[in-house]
Design an enzyme around this catalytic site. Structure first.
Site, mmCIF file in Angstrom:
data_model
loop_
_atom_site.group_PDB
_atom_site.id
_atom_site.type_symbol
_atom_site.label_atom_id
_atom_site.label_comp_id
_atom_site.label_asym_id
_atom_site.label_seq_id
_atom_site.Cartn_x
_atom_site.Cartn_y
_atom_site.Cartn_z
ATOM 1 N N HIS A 142 9.357 1.986 6.855
ATOM 2 C CA HIS A 142 8.858 1.309 6.051
ATOM 3 C C HIS A 142 8.759 -0.108 6.274
ATOM 4 O O HIS A 142 7.787 -0.684 6.859
ATOM 5 C CB HIS A 142 9.277 1.347 4.452
ATOM 6 C CG HIS A 142 8.979 0.062 3.497
ATOM 7 N ND1 HIS A 142 9.375 0.562 1.681
ATOM 8 C CD2 HIS A 142 7.985 -0.831 3.480
ATOM 9 C CE1 HIS A 142 8.178 -0.620 1.276
ATOM 10 N NE2 HIS A 142 7.682 -1.722 2.221
ATOM 11 N N GLU B 149 3.752 -5.575 6.769
ATOM 12 C CA GLU B 149 5.343 -5.803 7.412
ATOM 13 C C GLU B 149 5.029 -6.771 8.392
ATOM 14 O O GLU B 149 6.400 -7.944 8.067
ATOM 15 C CB GLU B 149 5.741 -4.687 7.861
ATOM 16 C CG GLU B 149 5.913 -3.433 6.878
ATOM 17 C CD GLU B 149 6.972 -3.910 5.812
ATOM 18 O OE1 GLU B 149 8.250 -4.355 6.071
ATOM 19 O OE2 GLU B 149 6.327 -4.163 4.399
ATOM 20 N N HIS C 92 7.793 -10.339 7.077
ATOM 21 C CA HIS C 92 9.210 -9.682 7.618
ATOM 22 C C HIS C 92 9.513 -10.168 9.021
ATOM 23 O O HIS C 92 9.536 -10.571 9.209
ATOM 24 C CB HIS C 92 10.221 -8.445 7.420
ATOM 25 C CG HIS C 92 9.471 -8.177 5.916
ATOM 26 N ND1 HIS C 92 10.607 -8.222 4.976
ATOM 27 C CD2 HIS C 92 8.594 -7.329 5.575
ATOM 28 C CE1 HIS C 92 10.020 -8.163 3.735
ATOM 29 N NE2 HIS C 92 9.254 -7.189 3.845
#
Length: 246
Positions: free
Chosen positions: A89, A131, A135
């Site tokens: 993920h 992502e 992040h």
């Protein structure tokens, strides 16, 4: 942190971990679409200090249940490039408390080369873009450094036989969330049970296993959070078409 040093540090911590390929193999597609640009709102930007990391591993059969023909999930769920068990993920920076850093700077769309290089760990192009934007921008200067680090961590994990675990309840013994964490711990030296959080959905089906890491990328005890699945909770594992580990 410089991208090269970022990877060297990760390799130093995990170089002794036995790499274990999942039983179902992925075939990297020759062509992948570029994802769409993802831009945060001003309220979503948080530049909190990084105090650790989370490696989030999603159980693909549950994600793909009923989504075989979903174009967004085409590569992960159709079987076109392989059948997936656990997929990556993401690798998430954490801080002390819930206000983790995110969207630390604005970035463009990932190149096809970057997307292709990650298709066998995160087989959804738009998720890769998400992502990196949310992040990765708080951890690395380039997507190559961010995804390279995430792949090293992912490939350092040995995965338990989830098909065997899923059948435990069918034999009359409920499968607890703690049992899944223990199965990971037994296979991965240096990964204690309390460094993992097992996440199930509201119906009790396994969604993710999350590994908590310190700033040195070594596993550390996870902070407990109100929405966490209790260790004693009964968890079901949707098998889909995943084959048992060899």
């Amino acid at each position: 942190m410089a991208p090269r040093l970022f990877l060297v540090l990760l390799w130093a911590w995990f170089s002794f971990a036995p790499v274990h390929a999942q039983a179902w193999q992925c075939r990297t597609p020759a062509y992948v679409p570029r994802p769409a640009l993802e831009l945060p709102t001003s309220g979503e930007i948080r530049r909190s200090p990084v105090k650790g990391y989370t490696l989030a591993l999603s159980w693909s059969p549950e994600q793909c249940r009923g989504r075989k023909h979903d174009p967004f999930m085409r590569y992960q769920c159709s079987g076109e490039i392989g059948e997936f068990g656990f997929v990556l993920h993401g690798l998430w920076p954490e801080t002390n408390g819930p206000r983790y850093p995110q969207y630390c700077r604005t970035v463009g769309v990932l190149t096809r080369e970057v997307v292709r290089s990650n298709m066998c760990v995160t087989p959804t192009p738009q998720l890769q873009q998400h992502e990196w934007a949310k992040h990765g921008t708080c951890m690395a200067k380039t997507p190559e450094a961010y995804f390279g680090a995430a792949r090293l961590l992912f490939h350092a994990i040995q995965f338990p036989d989830m098909v065997r675990l899923s059948r435990q309840s069918e034999r009359g013994t409920p499968l607890a969330a703690a049992t899944i964490a223990e199965a990971f711990a037994e296979l991965n030296e240096g990964l204690p049970v309390d460094a993992m959080r097992v996440k199930a959905n509201k119906n009790g089906w396994l969604e993710e296993v999350r590994i908590c890491l310190g700033l040195d990328f070594k596993p550390r005890k996870c902070p407990r959070r109100a929405k966490d699945t209790a260790n004693s909770a009964t968890v079901k594992v949707w098998r889909g078409t995943v084959k048992a580990a060899r």
